[in-house]
Write a protein that holds these residues in place. Structure first.
Motif, PDB file in Angstrom:
ATOM      1  N   GLY A 116       2.884   1.383  -3.345  1.00 48.42           N
ATOM      2  CA  GLY A 116       2.121   1.329  -4.584  1.00 48.42           C
ATOM      3  C   GLY A 116       2.169  -0.078  -5.135  1.00 48.42           C
ATOM      4  N   PHE A 117       1.007  -0.567  -5.598  1.00 53.68           N
ATOM      5  CA  PHE A 117       0.936  -1.958  -6.041  1.00 53.68           C
ATOM      6  C   PHE A 117       1.750  -2.215  -7.297  1.00 53.68           C
TER       7      PHE A 117
ATOM      8  N   GLY B 282       3.111   4.510  -6.936  1.00 55.13           N
ATOM      9  CA  GLY B 282       2.090   3.908  -7.785  1.00 55.13           C
ATOM     10  C   GLY B 282       1.738   4.809  -8.956  1.00 55.13           C
TER      11      GLY B 282
ATOM     12  N   MET C 256       0.829  -1.197   0.000  1.00 55.43           N
ATOM     13  CA  MET C 256       0.000   0.000   0.000  1.00 55.43           C
ATOM     14  C   MET C 256       0.861   1.243   0.000  1.00 55.43           C
TER      15      MET C 256
ATOM     16  N   GLN D  86      -2.591   6.569  -4.256  1.00 54.76           N
ATOM     17  CA  GLN D  86      -1.989   5.538  -5.098  1.00 54.76           C
ATOM     18  C   GLN D  86      -0.659   5.048  -4.546  1.00 54.76           C
ATOM     19  N   GLY D  87      -0.315   5.442  -3.304  1.00 55.16           N
ATOM     20  CA  GLY D  87       0.947   4.993  -2.742  1.00 55.16           C
ATOM     21  C   GLY D  87       2.093   5.886  -3.205  1.00 55.16           C
TER      22      GLY D  87
END
Lengths: 358, 328
Positions: B266-267, B321, B263, B317-318
């Motif tokens: 970001g993924f 991300g 998280m 979005q982290g």
């Protein structure tokens, strides 16, 4: 032929707007209620109540709650176990703090308290979406379990760190504690299940449910057509929390009687309820019941077959159970991603024409 | 220099090392998520399975011994040979590639175009299955894993810090090895993704499935490759964690440790997994050191999640991300 809407004429608006507008559905619903209230209590014994009926009823409430959040409003939550713990501990504190008040009120109040906690943890959903939200709700799960473990006030400073349900009665019949008759516990839970299911059904087919579904399908578009995302999302969290809290309170007070929070309300519980919702069918009240029944019955069945009939060692059976549950979930998702509720819908389509398809 | 500050520095260093291990697990998640959009909850169980298989091969255990004994009343446990560590690692890698192929062929080929939540649930089902399968295949008891990695306190660091602060830092040799391995792994993965044909194909698939398909990239091959890579990362993570605390069920819970890392970072970002891992590792160790004693300890269970949650409120979005662009 067997399932038909034709010939079912409505002559007033209230008839047209009733919960089950189709006659067949309505009669089936009355029939199920009749069996559940008037037949089952007389024929069940201790084993059936504790192994099948109580878990089924209580998980159904939790699954309905989670289904409102995930299936209707589209906010994936992995914090169900933590929220159930809130319900259980709220119920415990109320039961020991106000022993003269009826347990019925305590359980509803614990639902209310859980709703508030759930809203607090739902606030980030306005900024965070999708998987990020799912993982964020894990924060609730771990934090709440830790809180109930560490703060002694929640378990009344008992030495073991457990909470034990004191004996309480409804209309003179014990509902919690060692003296409880199986049928009494069953009926008490059943009343809650029916109330919750009726509330959920009517909420989801009304204005509020449509707002939730609009948010689920696309929140920006919903906002443009006039749905307030703040109120829609938080109300879904609140209603979901209310149901989950009630189920947690029942789980602790009526079903288990004694609870150690890390064991009972851990992360596996969150996943279990989410499985029920997904296997049953997202966005369907019937699906919540079907999913709960499936996942409650499956381990009982497997255990009976593997240990009881085949005589395998219990640890081997436990591992095999993991494998079978996992494999079944995968098979299910491949065969019917929309769950048991979709199978039921397909069956209804078939029954409408069968046996004269032309 | 005040004593507390020196302690804090030691905690900081240890947090950094723990963070690298978290990052190692998070890396497996990122790889699969980028290439196929599957959020693979089974990553932790894959690490457990890899470690179990490695120990099993090294010790010469008979697979499914318990099941066979229960069914036929026999008493078999071991083949009676020991496989050298390097060969065992190679063999385990073969098993993991086979697993990747099976997972892709049996499960995810049939779930193309499903919603992400369905895919996520399928990986949880896979996690359950693998957990039971691993236990049945190799037994559920706690096993010791020793592939010859150095362990115990690092004398050099102890002496040097003693000379400076009058207090020797306790840094585990294994953590240092893990850091080096993780760094090498990330470097290799980045090189692979940037400069090889398969790596480019992988990035193309991550970018757009249909476009990748239309220029002749085999989605199936890429997915098997990505799952194998994730299996490889899981194996490395399994070796590190298994050596540290024994091969047992709790190994699969490291997946839960990796989620806040994801998280935060970001993924979709490999550097994000590393930086996120370091932040979480240092953050939770320092928090436990500073605030933990006041609130009864064991804050490590939730601190990472709360940190990530608070962070996400400001940057959904982290850290690294891709920016989430929403259109109606």
């Amino acid at each position: 032929m067997f399932y038909r809407e034709a010939g079912d004429f409505k002559t007033s608006y209230s008839e047209d707007n009733q919960t089950f507008p189709i006659k067949f559905d309505r009669w089936r619903y009355y029939f199920v209620l009749l069996v559940a209230f008037a037949v089952v209590p007389f024929i069940i014994n201790d084993y059936w109540v504790n192994a099948v009926f109580l878990p089924f009823l209580i998980y159904s409430i939790a699954a309905i709650g989670l289904n409102i959040l995930v299936g209707y409003c589209g906010q994936v939550s992995l914090g169900t176990g933590g929220f159930m713990a809130v319900g259980a501990y709220a119920c415990y504190k109320l039961m020991t703090g106000f022993p003269e008040v009826s347990i019925f009120i305590h359980i509803i109040l614990s639902g209310g308290i859980t709703a508030m906690v759930c809203v607090a943890f739902g606030l980030p959903s306005l900024r965070i979406k999708g998987f990020y939200l799912a993982v964020a709700t894990l924060a609730a799960q771990f934090f709440l379990v830790w809180l109930f473990n560490k703060v002694a006030w929640f378990y009344n400073y008992s030495a073991s760190g457990q909470i034990n349900a004191p004996e309480r009665t409804v209309l003179g019949t014990p509902i919690t504690g060692a003296q409880t008759e199986p049928w009494a516990a069953y009926l008490f839970c059943l009343v809650f299940v029916v109330i919750c299911a009726v509330i959920a059904r009517n909420l989801t087919r009304g204005m509020q449910g449509r707002k939730w579904m609009a948010i689920r399908d696309m929140d920006i578009a919903a906002e443009i057509i006039g749905v307030n995302p703040l109120r829609a999302k938080l109300s879904a969290f609140a209603v979901s929390g209310f149901f989950v809290g009630i189920s947690g309170a029942l789980f602790f007070s009526v079903y288990l009687g004694a609870v150690e929070v890390g064991e009972v309300f851990g992360i596996t519980k969150s996943f279990l309820v989410l499985f029920m919702v997904i296997i049953g069918g997202l966005g369907s009240i019937f699906g919540s019941f079907a999913g709960a029944a499936f996942l409650v019955l499956l381990p009982v069945l497997l255990k009976n077959v593997l240990v009881g009939t085949l005589g395998w060692p219990t640890d081997l059976a436990a591992h095999l159970e993991f494998m079978i549950v996992g494999a079944l979930i995968v098979v299910f998702l491949i065969a019917e991603p929309h769950g048991l509720a979709q199978l039921w819908r397909v069956a209804k389509e078939k029954l409408r024409l069968w046996p004269f398809p032309h | 220099m005040p004593e507390q500050l020196v302690f804090a520095m030691e905690v900081f260093l240890n947090g950094l090392m723990a963070g690298v291990l978290y990052a190692l697990v998070a890396l497996g998640f990122v790889l699969i998520y980028k290439a196929s959009g599957i959020f693979n909850y089974a990553q932790g169980v894959m690490a457990l399975f890899a470690a179990l298989t490695l120990v099993g091969i090294m010790e010469g255990q008979v697979p499914f011994a318990h099941l066979i004994n229960a069914m036929f009343g026999t008493e078999i446990h071991h083949f009676g040979w020991h496989v050298p560590a390097l060969l065992a690692i190679l063999l385990t890698m073969v098993v993991m590639v086979g697993l990747a192929w099976l997972v892709n062929t049996i499960i995810f080929k049939h779930l193309v175009n499903q919603e992400p939540i369905i895919l996520f649930m399928a990986t949880i089902g896979l996690a359950y299955f693998l957990e039971g399968f691993g236990d049945i295949m190799w037994g559920a008891d706690i096993k010791k894993l020793d592939v010859g990695l150095p362990q115990g306190i690092n004398e050099a660091i102890d002496e040097v810090t003693y000379g400076i602060f009058d207090y020797g830092f306790f840094i585990d040799n294994l953590d240092i090895v893990a850091t080096v391995v993780a760094a090498a792994l990330v470097f290799t993965l980045i090189i692979f993704a940037q400069y090889t044909k398969q790596g480019r194909a992988m990035r193309a698939v991550a970018d757009d499935h249909q476009a990748a398909l239309s220029v002749g990239i085999s989605l199936n091959f890429i997915w098997v490759m990505v799952w194998s890579l994730a299996g490889f990362v899981a194996l490395v993570a399994g070796i590190m964690w298994g050596t540290k605390s024994g091969v047992q069920f709790s190994l699969s819970l490291i997946a839960l440790k990796a989620l806040p890392v994801l998280m935060l970072g970001g993924f979709t970002s490999i550097p994000g997994a590393i930086v996120g891992g370091l932040i979480i590792g240092v953050g939770e160790k320092l928090f436990e050191f500073a605030i933990g004693p006041m609130v009864g300890g064991a804050t490590e269970n939730w601190f990472a999640y709360v940190l990530a949650l608070v962070f996400l409120v400001f940057r959904p979005q982290g850290l690294f991300g891709e920016k989430i662009i929403e259109r109606v």
